[in-house]
Write a protein that holds these residues in place. Structure first.
Motif, PDB file in Angstrom:
ATOM      1  N   TYR A   1     -12.750  11.512  10.427  1.00 44.49           N
ATOM      2  CA  TYR A   1     -12.264  10.340   9.704  1.00 44.49           C
ATOM      3  C   TYR A   1     -11.579   9.380  10.672  1.00 44.49           C
ATOM      4  CZ  TYR A   1      -7.403  11.988   9.956  1.00 44.49           C
ATOM      5  OH  TYR A   1      -6.173  12.374  10.403  1.00 44.49           O
ATOM      6  N   VAL A   2     -11.469   8.125  10.230  1.00 42.25           N
ATOM      7  CA  VAL A   2     -10.711   7.092  10.930  1.00 42.25           C
ATOM      8  C   VAL A   2      -9.995   6.253   9.875  1.00 42.25           C
ATOM      9  CG1 VAL A   2     -10.773   5.128  12.511  1.00 42.25           C
ATOM     10  CG2 VAL A   2     -12.418   6.983  12.794  1.00 42.25           C
ATOM     11  N   ILE A   3      -8.751   5.871  10.153  1.00 40.76           N
ATOM     12  CA  ILE A   3      -7.966   5.037   9.240  1.00 40.76           C
ATOM     13  C   ILE A   3      -7.713   3.685   9.897  1.00 40.76           C
ATOM     14  CG2 ILE A   3      -5.813   4.781   7.943  1.00 40.76           C
ATOM     15  CD1 ILE A   3      -5.591   7.815   7.893  1.00 40.76           C
ATOM     16  N   PHE A   4      -8.008   2.610   9.150  1.00 38.49           N
ATOM     17  CA  PHE A   4      -7.858   1.247   9.640  1.00 38.49           C
ATOM     18  C   PHE A   4      -6.754   0.539   8.856  1.00 38.49           C
ATOM     19  CE2 PHE A   4     -12.210   2.656  10.021  1.00 38.49           C
ATOM     20  CZ  PHE A   4     -12.552   2.332  11.330  1.00 38.49           C
ATOM     21  N   ASP A   5      -6.067  -0.365   9.525  1.00 39.02           N
ATOM     22  CA  ASP A   5      -4.976  -1.131   8.924  1.00 39.02           C
ATOM     23  C   ASP A   5      -5.331  -2.615   8.999  1.00 39.02           C
ATOM     24  OD1 ASP A   5      -2.630  -2.358   8.157  1.00 39.02           O
ATOM     25  OD2 ASP A   5      -1.369  -1.428   9.698  1.00 39.02           O
ATOM     26  N   PHE A   6      -5.441  -3.272   7.834  1.00 36.81           N
ATOM     27  CA  PHE A   6      -5.740  -4.698   7.786  1.00 36.81           C
ATOM     28  C   PHE A   6      -4.504  -5.569   8.013  1.00 36.81           C
ATOM     29  CE2 PHE A   6      -9.595  -3.097   5.914  1.00 36.81           C
ATOM     30  CZ  PHE A   6     -10.559  -4.042   6.232  1.00 36.81           C
TER      31      PHE A   6
ATOM     32  N   LEU B   1      -4.792  -6.861   0.887  1.00 35.94           N
ATOM     33  CA  LEU B   1      -5.846  -7.838   0.650  1.00 35.94           C
ATOM     34  C   LEU B   1      -6.721  -7.380  -0.510  1.00 35.94           C
ATOM     35  CD1 LEU B   1      -6.964  -8.420   4.357  1.00 35.94           C
ATOM     36  CD2 LEU B   1      -5.547  -9.953   2.983  1.00 35.94           C
ATOM     37  N   THR B   2      -7.438  -8.330  -1.090  1.00 42.53           N
ATOM     38  CA  THR B   2      -8.359  -8.019  -2.171  1.00 42.53           C
ATOM     39  C   THR B   2      -9.722  -8.611  -1.861  1.00 42.53           C
ATOM     40  OG1 THR B   2      -6.605  -7.991  -3.827  1.00 42.53           O
ATOM     41  CG2 THR B   2      -8.852  -8.287  -4.628  1.00 42.53           C
TER      42      THR B   2
ATOM     43  N   PHE C   1      -9.385   4.127   0.191  1.00 41.01           N
ATOM     44  CA  PHE C   1      -8.452   3.057   0.532  1.00 41.01           C
ATOM     45  C   PHE C   1      -7.252   3.068  -0.393  1.00 41.01           C
ATOM     46  CE2 PHE C   1     -12.173   1.751  -1.865  1.00 41.01           C
ATOM     47  CZ  PHE C   1     -11.644   1.215  -3.031  1.00 41.01           C
ATOM     48  N   ASP C   2      -6.181   2.410   0.063  1.00 41.98           N
ATOM     49  CA  ASP C   2      -4.988   2.212  -0.753  1.00 41.98           C
ATOM     50  C   ASP C   2      -4.124   1.136  -0.116  1.00 41.98           C
ATOM     51  OD1 ASP C   2      -3.297   2.605  -2.923  1.00 41.98           O
ATOM     52  OD2 ASP C   2      -2.134   4.159  -1.929  1.00 41.98           O
ATOM     53  N   GLU C   3      -3.092   0.765  -0.844  1.00 42.84           N
ATOM     54  CA  GLU C   3      -2.186  -0.275  -0.381  1.00 42.84           C
ATOM     55  C   GLU C   3      -1.148   0.255   0.600  1.00 42.84           C
ATOM     56  OE1 GLU C   3      -1.667  -3.256  -4.015  1.00 42.84           O
ATOM     57  OE2 GLU C   3      -1.279  -1.189  -4.605  1.00 42.84           O
ATOM     58  N   LEU C   4      -0.900   1.550   0.572  1.00 40.83           N
ATOM     59  CA  LEU C   4       0.128   2.174   1.396  1.00 40.83           C
ATOM     60  C   LEU C   4      -0.423   3.430   2.055  1.00 40.83           C
ATOM     61  CD1 LEU C   4       3.001   2.079  -1.244  1.00 40.83           C
ATOM     62  CD2 LEU C   4       2.875   0.616   0.771  1.00 40.83           C
ATOM     63  N   LEU C   5       0.276   3.887   3.083  1.00 41.46           N
ATOM     64  CA  LEU C   5       0.017   5.213   3.626  1.00 41.46           C
ATOM     65  C   LEU C   5       1.020   6.193   3.031  1.00 41.46           C
ATOM     66  CD1 LEU C   5      -0.673   4.627   7.438  1.00 41.46           C
ATOM     67  CD2 LEU C   5      -2.328   5.066   5.620  1.00 41.46           C
ATOM     68  N   ALA C   6       0.557   7.384   2.748  1.00 44.87           N
ATOM     69  CA  ALA C   6       1.411   8.454   2.233  1.00 44.87           C
ATOM     70  C   ALA C   6       1.399   9.583   3.256  1.00 44.87           C
ATOM     71  CB  ALA C   6       0.906   8.947   0.882  1.00 44.87           C
ATOM     72  N   GLY C   7       2.502   9.753   3.972  1.00 41.80           N
ATOM     73  CA  GLY C   7       2.538  10.764   5.015  1.00 41.80           C
ATOM     74  C   GLY C   7       1.530  10.501   6.115  1.00 41.80           C
TER      75      GLY C   7
ATOM     76  N   ARG D   1      -4.534  -2.228   1.920  1.00 36.31           N
ATOM     77  CA  ARG D   1      -4.137  -2.522   3.296  1.00 36.31           C
ATOM     78  C   ARG D   1      -4.792  -1.521   4.239  1.00 36.31           C
ATOM     79  NH1 ARG D   1       1.832  -3.118   6.356  1.00 36.31           N
ATOM     80  NH2 ARG D   1       0.888  -2.989   8.442  1.00 36.31           N
ATOM     81  N   TYR D   2      -4.933  -0.281   3.768  1.00 40.46           N
ATOM     82  CA  TYR D   2      -5.436   0.790   4.632  1.00 40.46           C
ATOM     83  C   TYR D   2      -6.789   1.285   4.131  1.00 40.46           C
ATOM     84  CZ  TYR D   2      -0.655   0.756   6.309  1.00 40.46           C
ATOM     85  OH  TYR D   2       0.550   0.360   6.829  1.00 40.46           O
ATOM     86  N   LEU D   3      -7.718   1.422   5.052  1.00 44.80           N
ATOM     87  CA  LEU D   3      -9.071   1.901   4.767  1.00 44.80           C
ATOM     88  C   LEU D   3      -9.325   3.161   5.581  1.00 44.80           C
ATOM     89  CD1 LEU D   3     -12.052   1.634   3.768  1.00 44.80           C
ATOM     90  CD2 LEU D   3     -12.440   0.164   5.765  1.00 44.80           C
ATOM     91  N   LYS D   4      -9.768   4.204   4.900  1.00 44.62           N
ATOM     92  CA  LYS D   4     -10.091   5.458   5.565  1.00 44.62           C
ATOM     93  C   LYS D   4     -11.574   5.735   5.388  1.00 44.62           C
ATOM     94  CE  LYS D   4      -8.756  10.388   5.689  1.00 44.62           C
ATOM     95  NZ  LYS D   4      -7.889  11.426   5.066  1.00 44.62           N
TER      96      LYS D   4
END
Length: 767
Positions: free
Chosen positions: A308-313, A317-318, A337-343, A377-380
């Motif tokens: 996996y890879v996690i990206f931060d915009f 954004l919508t 994806f989600d608006e926040l990171l959790a841990g 904000r974050y895409l995995k």
């Protein structure tokens, strides 16, 4: 505040264009301003016998010629949603939403995409046919026409150059819903040539026979077309391996998966081709050390099996997620994806929606883009099978382009950040009407809209967005599943379960009056008069012997706090709001009896609810007698002051308590722990309004920073809740822009109809 001259101040507000900020078309709500027939030839069409089939994905194509110097216009509407390409280039998405039985026609200028010779116009339509808070459950169709002046280049159902239709097999049909409030998720099994039909005029497509359907009532879009800017990730913030077969302590299973039936339409769990929301909960991520680095769109990233890879915009954004994918054999690629990171990870279940798009692809190169708009904000990206190179990740924005009319700059950079977050929140929640959030629901919620609507003329310079929003409530003769006279809590939406919020209908009345002041559009206000009178007739049987509303039905909603636990039997905040709506109706329609009722209700509330220290939230009926409880909330006090039951002069001790000991500082001082704390929606917002009415501008700025700055820092947008458990992009919170103009600049009140600005120079610690 540094001294300025009157001339400097007037020049400043003149540069903002706020003196004449709002203009309307001056058109009655039952008429439309379109100067020509919407369509010359086009008819609504759909594959034969399939207009009510759930989640059918259909492609429509026309090949045409047009000289490059001409300016062809596409006029289009559909049920449920469409996406347009010309010669493979994306250029449109819609339509703008309307009330039941009505359809808004969008117009797209395609001149920049025309090429010599043959051109290919391709339109994808998703016919959902399920109820939701986002899109209406209405039979599917497409009506589209490409014209150049009076020449029709292509038209659905036309005789000279009709569109061909084909069922698009790459999007799986029997999939789970995205959420209780929105229709289906997206799972794709495309071939490498899946999009060739959009670009190759010589390609023969497997055409589906279409029926021509009955004419549809059509309306103008009114509002600007969406903005489709391409945004790319700023950083890579995580990467590693995923462990499959992991057994979490608790599996999240949403009602949108288990509650399918007549009240919530979709496909039963046993019918689903796959259930990604369950599959991905059996994964555990194992980070490969520190991974934060800049993202380069031109640099392919290799994802192997179980990686996996996690990206931060960089900000919330919508829009529509896309990327170029080169698969090396059969590959299963998940966009989560989600608006926040959790841990440090992406939790796609955080908001009780399925933030997943799945692609199952074979060897080849693909340019993929999701059909539905999502917020993140974050895409995995996760690969569970196979291997692929990922390049050029982007989000194609779906936002309001008309938000640059207002500006703000203060010597305190924190306030500038709040303004930027307010504008970002607004632009994503005002595409075709005011929504609560652009993510989980995308619904046209009342109450939220009361606050959002006050921002529109400050940023966009008009009230067309609000006009669409209010007009939609006017269009249907009745609202299915709701009691006679009641307005839906959000609209356009289908409320098959019969749930409504009586309080939100009262907020509608308040918004309608404030819209009249902003716009001067008395025609719409008068057109809604019968619905307003029916609404008050609905409430009349709930009046008890004291004249108060008692035992209101369905969902009595005050705010997201303990206040919602005290909705019965007599809820005093609801009655405070009711009195305000009665008075607003009198001002709009000249009904003095309603004003008298409002005054009587306020007098009774003061007598029953105030316990000598605070206003109490509710009273319950025991043995036939009404007994006032000891339930007290912070938001109830703000209702009392905001709706005119209390003032600093009439309740001085309570006012000092609220002013000096409540607000964001309560979390540190724990003052009055027996009084339940308010939340962002709507108590904290009402608090700032009450402070503004008292002229406490510096306190407003300090508390606005305390309430909002941490939100802006984490997502660049403003939230539904004081915590990160709900939407982090909620339209009502953009109201901070109104507060900054009013309590920093000093534009205390703007009368756009009469072009009068009421100025109150603030006493704030700014230079």
């Amino acid at each position: 505040m540094a001294e300025i001259t009157r001339r400097e101040f007037v020049q400043g507000i003149g540069s903002l264009g706020l003196v004449a900020a709002t203009q309307t078309a001056g058109v009655g709500a039952t008429h439309d301003s379109h100067p020509r027939p919407f369509f010359l030839e086009a008819q609504p069409i759909w594959p034969a016998g399939r207009t009510e089939e759930k989640n059918l994905f259909v492609g429509f194509r026309a090949v045409f010629r047009c000289e490059p110097d001409r300016q062809p216009i596409l006029r289009i509407t559909a049920s449920t949603m469409y996406r347009c390409f010309l010669n493979g280039a994306h250029f449109g998405y819609g339509p703008a939403r309307a009330g039941h039985g009505h359809y808004r026609v969008d117009e797209w200028d395609t001149a920049d995409l025309i090429r010599p010779g043959k051109n290919v116009l391709a339109i994808e339509v998703a016919g959902y046919n399920v109820n939701s808070y986002y899109l209406l459950d209405q039979p599917s169709f497409l009506q589209a026409e490409l014209t150049c002046g009076d020449q029709v280049l292509a038209a659905t159902g036309g005789t000279k150059n009709p569109f061909e239709a084909m069922i698009l097999p790459e999007r799986l049909q029997k999939v789970q819903r995205y959420s209780f409030q929105r229709p289906f998720t997206e799972i794709y099994r495309p071939s490498p040539q899946f999009d060739q039909w959009r670009t190759d005029p010589a390609l023969t497509i497997p055409a589906a026979n279409c029926d021509s359907l009955a004419a549809k009532p059509l309306l103008s879009r009114h509002v600007p077309n969406p903005q489709f800017n391409l945004r790319q990730p700023v950083w890579i913030v995580g990467e590693g391996k995923v462990e499959t077969g992991f057994k979490p302590q608790k599996i999240w299973i949403d009602r949108s998966l288990t509650g399918i039936g007549p009240k919530l339409k979709g496909y039963l769990q046993a019918e689903l081709a796959e259930i990604p929301s369950l599959e991905l909960q059996n994964l555990k991520s194992h980070p490969a050390g520190e991974a934060r680095r800049n993202y380069s769109a031109s640099e392919p990233l290799r994802l192997q099996t179980n990686s996996y890879v996690i990206f931060d915009f960089g900000t919330d954004l919508t829009g529509f997620l896309g990327a170029k994918i080169a698969a090396r054999g059969s590959t299963r690629l998940f966009f989560t994806f989600d608006e926040l990171l959790a841990g440090g990870d992406v939790d796609f279940t955080r908001m009780d929606c399925v933030n997943i798009v799945l692609y199952e692809i074979s060897s080849g190169t693909y340019r993929l883009e999701a059909f539905e708009p999502y917020t993140l904000r974050y895409l995995k990206l996760i690969v569970l099978e196979g291997e692929c190179d990922v390049e050029g990740i982007y989000l194609r924005e779906y936002a309001n382009p008309n938000v640059e009319g207002g500006h703000f700059a203060a010597s305190d950079e924190r306030l500038n950040r709040l303004f930027a977050a307010g504008r970002e929140t607004y632009r994503q929640n005002a595409v075709d009407l005011f929504t609560d959030c652009p993510s989980r629901e995308r619904g046209g919620w009342l109450c939220d809209s009361y606050f959002t609507a006050q921002v529109a003329p400050l940023l966009s310079g008009d009230t067309t967005e609000e006009r669409n929003f209010l007009e939609n409530f006017l269009l249907p003769e009745k609202f299915e599943f709701l009691p006679e006279g009641m307005l839906p809590m959000c609209y356009p939406a289908d409320h098959n379960d019969g749930i409504f919020i009586p309080n939100w209908a009262m907020w509608f009345v308040l918004q309608l009056e404030s819209y009249r002041k902003r716009s001067g559009d008395d025609a719409l206000v008068q057109a809604l008069r019968p619905k307003m009178l029916k609404l008050f007739e609905y409430f009349r049987p709930f009046r008890n012997e004291d004249g108060l509303l008692e035992k209101l039905r369905s969902w009595v909603f005050v705010e997201w706090s303990a206040a919602n636990d005290f909705g019965q039997d007599v809820n005093y905040p609801s009655n405070m709001l009711y009195a305000a709506s009665l008075e607003a109706a009198d001002r709009m329609y000249g009904l003095p009896a309603l004003r008298q009722e409002a005054e009587e209700i306020r007098a009774v509330i003061r007598k029953q609810s105030y316990d000598g220290q605070f206003f109490v939230d509710n009273a319950v009926r025991k043995d036939g007698k009404l007994q006032v409880t000891r339930n007290r909330t912070e938001v109830c006090q703000y209702f009392a002051f905001f709706f005119g039951l209390a003032t600093a002069a009439t309740y001085p001790e309570l006012w000092r308590t609220l002013r000096d000991q409540f607000g964001p500082r309560r979390k540190e001082t724990h003052a009055f722990p027996e009084v339940h704390e308010a939340n962002a929606f709507v108590g904290n917002k009402l608090r700032l309004e009450v402070l503004s009415g008292a002229g406490l501008q510096q306190q407003i700025l300090d508390e606005s920073i305390a309430y909002h700055l941490y939100m802006a820092a984490r997502t660049g947008t403003l939230w539904e809740d004081v915590s990160a458990t709900a939407s982090c992009n909620h339209a009502f919170a953009s109201h901070i822009i109104k507060a900054l103009y009013r309590d920093v600049l000093g534009l205390y009140e703007i009368d756009s109809v009469n072009r009068i600005v009421h100025v109150r120079l603030p006493d704030v610690q700014l230079t």
